[in-house]
Scaffold this active site. Structure first.
Site, PDB file in Angstrom:
ATOM      1  CB  CYS A   1      -6.546 -88.830-107.040  1.00 43.18           C
ATOM      2  SG  CYS A   1      -5.428 -89.749-106.946  1.00 43.18           S
TER       3      CYS A   1
ATOM      4  CD  GLU B   1     -12.075 -86.064-106.393  1.00 47.10           C
ATOM      5  OE1 GLU B   1     -11.681 -85.766-105.475  1.00 47.10           O
ATOM      6  OE2 GLU B   1     -10.345 -87.022-107.057  1.00 47.10           O
TER       7      GLU B   1
ATOM      8  CD  GLU C   1       0.947 -87.214-104.656  1.00 46.22           C
ATOM      9  OE1 GLU C   1       0.097 -86.671-105.352  1.00 46.22           O
ATOM     10  OE2 GLU C   1       2.284 -86.805-104.316  1.00 46.22           O
TER      11      GLU C   1
ATOM     12  N   GLY D   1      -5.817 -87.381-100.007  1.00 43.29           N
ATOM     13  CA  GLY D   1      -7.352 -87.078 -99.299  1.00 43.29           C
ATOM     14  C   GLY D   1      -7.355 -86.600-100.593  1.00 43.29           C
ATOM     15  CB  SER D   2     -10.984 -84.581 -99.830  1.00 41.86           C
ATOM     16  OG  SER D   2     -10.622 -84.244 -98.584  1.00 41.86           O
ATOM     17  CB  THR D   3      -8.940 -80.694-102.812  1.00 38.44           C
ATOM     18  OG1 THR D   3      -8.590 -80.604-103.780  1.00 38.44           O
ATOM     19  CG2 THR D   3      -8.882 -79.080-102.976  1.00 38.44           C
ATOM     20  CD  GLU D   4     -13.874 -80.383 -96.928  1.00 36.73           C
ATOM     21  OE1 GLU D   4     -14.398 -81.388 -97.492  1.00 36.73           O
ATOM     22  OE2 GLU D   4     -14.694 -79.987 -95.712  1.00 36.73           O
TER      23      GLU D   4
ATOM     24  CE  LYS E   1      -6.172 -90.860 -89.765  1.00 37.46           C
ATOM     25  NZ  LYS E   1      -7.291 -91.836 -90.291  1.00 37.46           N
TER      26      LYS E   1
ATOM     27  N   GLY F   1      -6.684 -81.816 -97.041  1.00 35.90           N
ATOM     28  CA  GLY F   1      -5.787 -80.748 -97.433  1.00 35.90           C
ATOM     29  C   GLY F   1      -5.548 -79.716 -97.448  1.00 35.90           C
TER      30      GLY F   1
HETATM   31  P1  NAD Z   1     -10.485 -87.642 -96.878  1.00 42.83           P
HETATM   32  O1  NAD Z   1      -9.410 -86.843 -96.979  1.00 42.83           O
HETATM   33  O2  NAD Z   1     -11.842 -87.500 -95.983  1.00 42.83           O
HETATM   34  O3  NAD Z   1      -9.703 -88.109 -95.979  1.00 42.83           O
HETATM   35  C1  NAD Z   1      -8.178 -88.975 -96.490  1.00 42.83           C
HETATM   36  C2  NAD Z   1      -7.734 -89.130 -94.608  1.00 42.83           C
HETATM   37  O4  NAD Z   1      -7.271 -87.789 -94.335  1.00 42.83           O
HETATM   38  C3  NAD Z   1      -8.529 -90.068 -93.804  1.00 42.83           C
HETATM   39  O5  NAD Z   1      -7.493 -91.109 -94.257  1.00 42.83           O
HETATM   40  C4  NAD Z   1      -8.818 -89.464 -93.085  1.00 42.83           C
HETATM   41  O6  NAD Z   1      -8.922 -90.143 -91.784  1.00 42.83           O
HETATM   42  C5  NAD Z   1      -8.289 -88.261 -93.112  1.00 42.83           C
HETATM   43  N1  NAD Z   1      -8.034 -86.995 -92.175  1.00 42.83           N
HETATM   44  C6  NAD Z   1     -10.084 -86.852 -92.337  1.00 42.83           C
HETATM   45  N2  NAD Z   1      -9.829 -85.854 -91.730  1.00 42.83           N
HETATM   46  C7  NAD Z   1      -8.776 -84.720 -91.341  1.00 42.83           C
HETATM   47  C8  NAD Z   1      -8.205 -84.105 -90.981  1.00 42.83           C
HETATM   48  N3  NAD Z   1      -8.436 -82.499 -90.634  1.00 42.83           N
HETATM   49  N4  NAD Z   1      -6.712 -84.395 -90.505  1.00 42.83           N
HETATM   50  C9  NAD Z   1      -5.800 -85.404 -91.091  1.00 42.83           C
HETATM   51  N5  NAD Z   1      -6.152 -86.025 -91.464  1.00 42.83           N
HETATM   52  C10 NAD Z   1      -6.995 -86.239 -92.195  1.00 42.83           C
HETATM   53  O7  NAD Z   1     -10.747 -87.894 -98.002  1.00 42.83           O
HETATM   54  P2  NAD Z   1     -10.849 -89.708 -98.550  1.00 42.83           P
HETATM   55  O8  NAD Z   1     -12.838 -89.196 -98.634  1.00 42.83           O
HETATM   56  O9  NAD Z   1     -10.563 -90.897 -97.409  1.00 42.83           O
HETATM   57  O10 NAD Z   1     -10.759 -89.883 -99.646  1.00 42.83           O
HETATM   58  C11 NAD Z   1     -11.141 -89.588-101.160  1.00 42.83           C
HETATM   59  C12 NAD Z   1     -10.203 -87.783-101.789  1.00 42.83           C
HETATM   60  O11 NAD Z   1      -9.022 -88.462-101.485  1.00 42.83           O
HETATM   61  C13 NAD Z   1     -10.929 -87.986-102.812  1.00 42.83           C
HETATM   62  O12 NAD Z   1     -11.336 -86.037-102.894  1.00 42.83           O
HETATM   63  C14 NAD Z   1      -9.193 -88.081-103.676  1.00 42.83           C
HETATM   64  O13 NAD Z   1      -9.094 -87.185-105.117  1.00 42.83           O
HETATM   65  C15 NAD Z   1      -8.557 -87.821-103.343  1.00 42.83           C
HETATM   66  N6  NAD Z   1      -7.410 -89.164-103.566  1.00 42.83           N
HETATM   67  C16 NAD Z   1      -5.952 -88.373-103.353  1.00 42.83           C
HETATM   68  C17 NAD Z   1      -5.212 -89.280-103.999  1.00 42.83           C
HETATM   69  C18 NAD Z   1      -3.937 -88.550-105.159  1.00 42.83           C
HETATM   70  O14 NAD Z   1      -2.616 -89.326-104.407  1.00 42.83           O
HETATM   71  N7  NAD Z   1      -3.834 -87.281-105.546  1.00 42.83           N
HETATM   72  C19 NAD Z   1      -5.107 -90.101-104.301  1.00 42.83           C
HETATM   73  C20 NAD Z   1      -6.330 -91.395-103.732  1.00 42.83           C
HETATM   74  C21 NAD Z   1      -7.240 -90.696-103.262  1.00 42.83           C
END
Ligand code: NAD
Length: 490
Positions: A304, A401, A270, A248-251, A196, A253
């Site tokens: 990230c 962040e 991650e 994605g975001s910590t929240e 996704k 995650g």
């Molecule tokens: P996000 O967590 O909002 O979204 C990431 C993905 O998760 C998207 O595909 C989104 O549609 C999906 N998503 C959103 N809510 C969800 C849920 N409840 N259940 C399952 N999937 C859901 O983050 P973002 O705004 O897209 O990305 C930015 C964040 O990602 C930053 O905080 C960054 O640090 C982090 N990031 C981390 C790494 C790493 O390798 N550690 C790499 C890239 C980005």
């Protein structure tokens, strides 16, 4: 050349005009409507819903994309399960490897197309998508293709077995590269995938699905569901998914960890970061400044592991900041498709608002803000490269962040203070060290609580090298032999 002549020359550099060098976009054809990729075919969402993806540099819509719902998630997981049981898991590793090699080679052949599409959909400079994202994505497929027939030699037990269907959710900052990080090890290990991509950057994942078709990948081995967080949530909660991989975001995650808890699904996360880039008084200043600039302004700071906190030794702080400001005045911000561009567009209005809000808080809390003179285009989402000095550890810009081109500068006097400040964060993804002394690098590296520590460089990636975090930056490793462990029952 004398020192005065040198600094005059630097001043002149800022006046250099660059003739535009636009990358042609006719290598890419974007369909006005794009379906979900399930069971080897593109098809609309079951309920026909769609959303638009826009070019963040112009705010022009690029295409309509299908929005996956629960019925589509069910269908994709069913297709992946059938492909796992009937084709992919029973297939010898050396045969799986051939598909991965083929995908890697096709990415190379279609590299320009991928790079242009990524820059259009994401806003990142073409120089970065062309020279970093796409070659690294191909390298990941090559690297894991090499593992597919050698899993029993990976040090993970004599007969490691795949897990089943992997549900993989990725962010928008490196859309193609994150897809490659997820798919390549999963497929090499014998799993099938439902991926996704993020809602603001779905297009290169769909092109990668097309590459899978071109490579003759059996239907259902890779499925791509475009959609928003609800589609991601439905995917990770699906009982047919045996492995969840999220970036994605910590929240989000944390929400996923709660969903997955007690289900027996294997999970890797991650998440975010607030990395310290630590510069000592014996560091080669010009190299350190390049590392600082690359660490925070690469990909508009949407990284990230970005070096978003500069810790500079007090005795050289003014000299380093002086050179940093000069270097920043030479950064070219603008059209992502211009080959001269260093800083492209912010990926979305939502992200731009977040960067603005946090930067405003920096000023309100008493830090001093500085950006080089720089003309922002009228349309699109833009934020100038920015540094904050006079930052204290309690400021939000030192703790949260920002995920944008914003650097918070703090100082230290002793190595112990540098370690204490660097570790004063709930995150633990990466760190950078700039010093001439090897012994100091080793001393620091063993004390920094970060998954990756770079010395004399920053943001260096290689598929053979594991990457991942501690604490609020997540758990599990991607890349290298360690990246296989996440996809094997060993
Ligand atoms: P996000 O967590 O909002 O979204 C990431 C993905 O998760 C998207 O595909 C989104 O549609 C999906 N998503 C959103 N809510 C969800 C849920 N409840 N259940 C399952 N999937 C859901 O983050 P973002 O705004 O897209 O990305 C930015 C964040 O990602 C930053 O905080 C960054 O640090 C982090 N990031 C981390 C790494 C790493 O390798 N550690 C790499 C890239 C980005």
């Amino acid at each position: 050349m004398t020192a005065t002549q040198g600094s005059q020359a630097l001043d002149e550099i800022t006046d250099w005009a660059y003739a535009p060098a636009p990358q042609a976009t006719d290598v890419v054809s974007i369909a006005p409507e794009n379906g979900l990729f399930i069971g080897g075919e593109f098809a609309p969402a079951a309920d026909g819903r769609q959303f638009a993806t826009v070019n963040p540099a112009t705010e022009e819509p690029l295409a309509q994309v299908a929005e996956a719902g629960q019925a589509d998630v069910d269908r994709a997981v069913a297709a992946a399960t059938a492909a796992y049981e009937q084709v992919w898991q029973p297939m010898p590793g050396r045969e799986r490897a051939k598909y991965l090699y083929r995908i890697a080679r096709i990415i190379q052949e279609r590299a320009r197309e991928f790079a242009v599409l990524e820059s259009l959909d994401n806003g990142k400079p073409i120089r970065e998508s062309r020279d970093v994202d796409v070659p690294l994505a191909a390298a990941h497929f090559f690297y894991y293709a090499g593992w597919a027939d050698k899993l029993e030699y990976a040090g993970l037990g004599p007969a490691p077995r795949p897990l089943g269907v992997a549900g993989q959710v990725i962010p928008w900052n490196f859309p193609l590269l994150m897809a490659a990080w997820k798919l390549a090890p999963a497929l090499a290990a014998g799993n099938t995938c439902v991926l996704k991509p993020a809602e603001t950057t779905p297009l290169t994942a769909l092109l990668l699905a097309e590459v899978g078709q071109q490579a003759g990948l059996p239907p259902g081995v890779v499925n791509v569901l475009t959609g928003d967080g609800a589609a991601g949530a439905a995917l990770v909660a699906h009982p047919g998914v045996r492995k969840v991989a999220f970036t994605g975001s910590t929240e989000v995650g944390k929400a996923i960890a709660r969903t997955v808890a007690g289900t027996g699904k294997k999970l890797t996360l991650e998440l975010g970061g607030k990395a310290a880039n630590i510069v000592f008084d014996d560091a080669p200043v010009d190299q350190a400044v390049e590392g600082i600039v690359g660490g925070i302004f690469f990909n508009q700071g949407h990284v990230c592991c970005a070096g978003s906190r500069l810790l500079v030794q007090e005795s050289v702080a003014e000299a380093v900041l002086d050179r940093l400001r000069r270097r920043m005045t030479t950064l070219r911000l603008g059209d992502p498709l211009d080959k001269n561009t260093d800083v492209g567009a912010i990926n979305s209005r939502v992200q731009l608002d977040k960067i603005r809000e946090l930067s405003d808080s920096g000023e309100q809390e008493g830090a001093e803000r500085w950006s080089p003179p720089c003309q922002l285009p009228e349309r699109g989402f833009w934020f100038p490269p920015t540094i904050f000095t006079g930052v204290s550890q309690s400021h939000r810009i030192a703790r949260e962040e920002i995920f944008g081109p914003v650097l918070s500068v703090l100082t230290f006097r002793t190595p112990e203070e540098a370690v204490a400040k660097a570790n004063n964060t709930p995150y633990g993804l990466s760190a950078g060290i700039w010093t001439d002394k090897g012994s100091r690098i080793l001393w620091l590296a063993s004390r920094l609580r970060a998954g990756v520590v770079w010395a004399g460089t920053f943001n260096k990636f290689d598929p053979a090298s594991p990457f991942g975090g501690y604490r609020e930056s997540g758990y599990g490793r991607e890349g290298g032999r360690h990246g296989l462990a996440a996809y094997l029952d060993a």
